[in-house]
Enzyme design. Structure first.
Site, short mmCIF file in Angstrom:
data_model
loop_
_atom_site.label_atom_id
_atom_site.label_comp_id
_atom_site.label_asym_id
_atom_site.label_seq_id
_atom_site.Cartn_x
_atom_site.Cartn_y
_atom_site.Cartn_z
CD GLU A 48 -3.13 -6.33 8.07
OE1 GLU A 48 -3.46 -6.09 6.70
OE2 GLU A 48 -3.30 -5.33 8.85
CG HIS A 84 27.53 -9.20 2.44
ND1 HIS A 84 28.78 -9.96 2.15
CD2 HIS A 84 27.27 -9.09 1.07
CE1 HIS A 84 29.00 -9.94 0.76
NE2 HIS A 84 27.84 -9.67 0.22
CE LYS A 115 -6.27 -0.63 14.20
NZ LYS A 115 -7.20 -0.67 13.02
O1 PA5 Z 1 -5.71 -4.67 4.57
C1 PA5 Z 1 -6.10 -4.26 5.50
O2 PA5 Z 1 -7.58 -4.29 5.32
C2 PA5 Z 1 -5.43 -3.19 6.21
O3 PA5 Z 1 -4.05 -3.35 6.43
C3 PA5 Z 1 -5.78 -1.76 5.97
O4 PA5 Z 1 -5.58 -1.54 4.75
C4 PA5 Z 1 -5.16 -0.84 6.89
O5 PA5 Z 1 -5.29 -1.20 8.24
C5 PA5 Z 1 -5.74 0.57 6.81
O6 PA5 Z 1 -6.88 0.68 6.77
P1 PA5 Z 1 -7.75 2.03 6.48
O7 PA5 Z 1 -7.71 2.41 5.06
O8 PA5 Z 1 -9.00 1.76 7.06
O9 PA5 Z 1 -7.04 3.12 7.22
#
Ligand code: PA5
Length: 438
Positions: free
Chosen positions: A290, A311, A423
């Site tokens: 990310e 393996h 989304k």
């Molecule tokens: O690192 C990040 O910002 C994302 O992976 C969020 O943690 C994830 O999308 C969850 O978001 P939220 O805490 O708003 O539900």
């Protein structure tokens, strides 16, 4: 052993002369980026609360987390952590590493930790709900802005479950961790649920050392003081301005992985011979994917659980497309003992007689590094032991290295614009915003 010797070590196994030279040049040329990262940057002020462990894991904050966790531990048989991505991966990686009945924290009275908010599968959700039956249940919904579908929908079914079973006592069993001023805080205020602050200046995947990661860990009996101490020691090392850039471990690692990227490698494979790290891989993969995978750039982070996956994926690593390099996480000290006793049946494994599995596993690690080094670049991050203290070090080390690495490729380490694309389609399909309670 002195504390400084308990720090992570970074080892390169097969750097050739050309790479060594190119790496040294990069270490010299990009020094300014290291200095910027150590100081923190105004442009990322909303996302750098994690740089100082003290800000969200001070002794005072740990004390209040431990107090709340102590109360839950006395009353709960099951604690459901509702969260996805950065809102559950750090806690889960530590809790699952020490979940065995043999681990010390399990010998005390501990609630079982279950996970929700990370799936939309009715099968998985029903399985989780089934495990609550007849037990004393507490839940914690962790969601930064409370807009994500998975935690939002799981929170609803779990709240409804609690109201069905406990009636007016349900609110006392409900906790939420969200940003101050969010709709989640409002829900808590209006219904009498306990509310914990999600750091306003940290994005999900960097929140291990805050209420987000630490409360669930503390409920599971993890020594969060020790974990914070590990992170603090790592911070001291990585933000030591006096240390030479060429000797800075996270900078060395960030530069080398970027050098490999420039040379055409496209995958970094994190591998270890310790299945206790299974859920840590998920945290690491999310952190790098990310943070770094954007603008058509970035190494694909993948993980391999050895020796099992020698393996399977081992074939590709040794013999397939030369697109990856490997980073081993190696634990140096013996954590457990199990000797292979001689056996009178001729099973042709006599060469193992009297050997401890630690020694056998270690031989497999050394052999794998030797074999894979023939084909691809191999690095190792070595830790002395796998305990809460070293998890703290790992969280801080990789967060800092990832931030540096993104600076080297020139992408924003703290956003995730690519996650938004699906989304929009999903919300359209589900009619979000069209109903009266959108
Ligand atoms: O690192 C990040 O910002 C994302 O992976 C969020 O943690 C994830 O999308 C969850 O978001 P939220 O805490 O708003 O539900």
């Amino acid at each position: 052993m002195g504390k400084e010797n308990r720090m992570l070590r970074f080892i390169t196994h097969n750097l050739n002369k050309d790479d060594q030279e190119a790496w040294s040049v990069m270490l010299q040329e990009q020094k300014e980026k290291l200095a910027e990262a150590q100081a923190g940057e105004d442009c990322y002020a909303d996302n750098q609360g994690w740089l100082s462990v003290e800000e969200w894991a001070s002794e005072e904050k740990l004390e209040s987390i431990l107090e709340l966790a102590g109360e839950i531990r006395k009353k709960a048989e099951v604690f459901v952590l509702i969260g996805v991505g950065g809102s559950n991966n750090a806690a889960r990686s530590v809790i699952e590493a020490f979940r065995s009945e043999r681990d010390t924290y399990k010998k005390r009275e501990n609630p079982e930790i279950l996970y929700a908010g990370n799936t939309l599968s009715p099968y998985a959700l029903n399985e989780m709900l089934q495990q609550l039956e007849g037990k004393s249940v507490y839940i914690n919904c962790i969601a930064k802005n409370f807009e994500t579908l998975e935690p939002g929908s799981s929170f609803r079914i779990l709240r409804q479950y609690l109201y069905r079973v406990y009636g007016t006592e349900a609110p006392g069993r409900i906790l939420a961790t969200g940003t101050a001023g969010s709709s989640l805080e409002q829900l808590c205020q209006e219904n009498g649920y306990r509310f914990l602050e999600f750091p306003h200046n940290i994005g999900g995947r960097y929140t291990a050392l805050s209420n987000v990661g630490l409360l669930p860990m503390a409920v599971a009996g993890i020594d969060i003081r020790s974990l914070a101490a590990g992170a603090r020691d790592m911070e001291r090392q990585l933000r030591n301005w006096e240390q030479k850039a060429e000797e800075h471990m996270a900078y060395q690692y960030a530069c080398l992985r970027n050098l490999y990227y420039q040379k055409g490698y496209r995958v970094e494979m994190l591998a270890s011979f310790e299945p206790q790290l299974r859920f840590f891989y998920k945290w690491w993969i999310q952190l790098f994917a990310e943070s770094e995978g954007k603008e058509n750039k970035g190494l694909l982070p993948m993980a391999a659980e050895f020796s099992e996956e020698l393996h399977s994926i081992g074939q590709f690593i040794q013999d397939g497309s030369p697109i990856l390099f490997e980073t081993f996480l190696h634990i140096r000290e013996q954590q457990d003992f199990l000797v292979v006793e001689p056996d009178s049946l001729p099973d042709y494994f006599d060469y193992l007689d009297g050997k401890d599995f630690f020694e056998i596993n270690e031989a497999a690690y050394q052999a794998t590094v030797a074999a894979h080094s023939q084909k691809l670049p191999c690095l190792t991050l070595e830790l002395d032991a796998l305990d809460a203290y070293h998890f703290g070090q790992l969280f801080y080390f990789f967060a800092f290295a990832c931030y540096l690495s993104c600076k080297l490729t020139g992408v924003n380490p703290f956003d995730q614009p690519g996650v938004e694309a699906y989304k929009a389609w999903m919300f359209e399909a589900l009619g979000k915003g069209k109903g009266k309670k959108a």
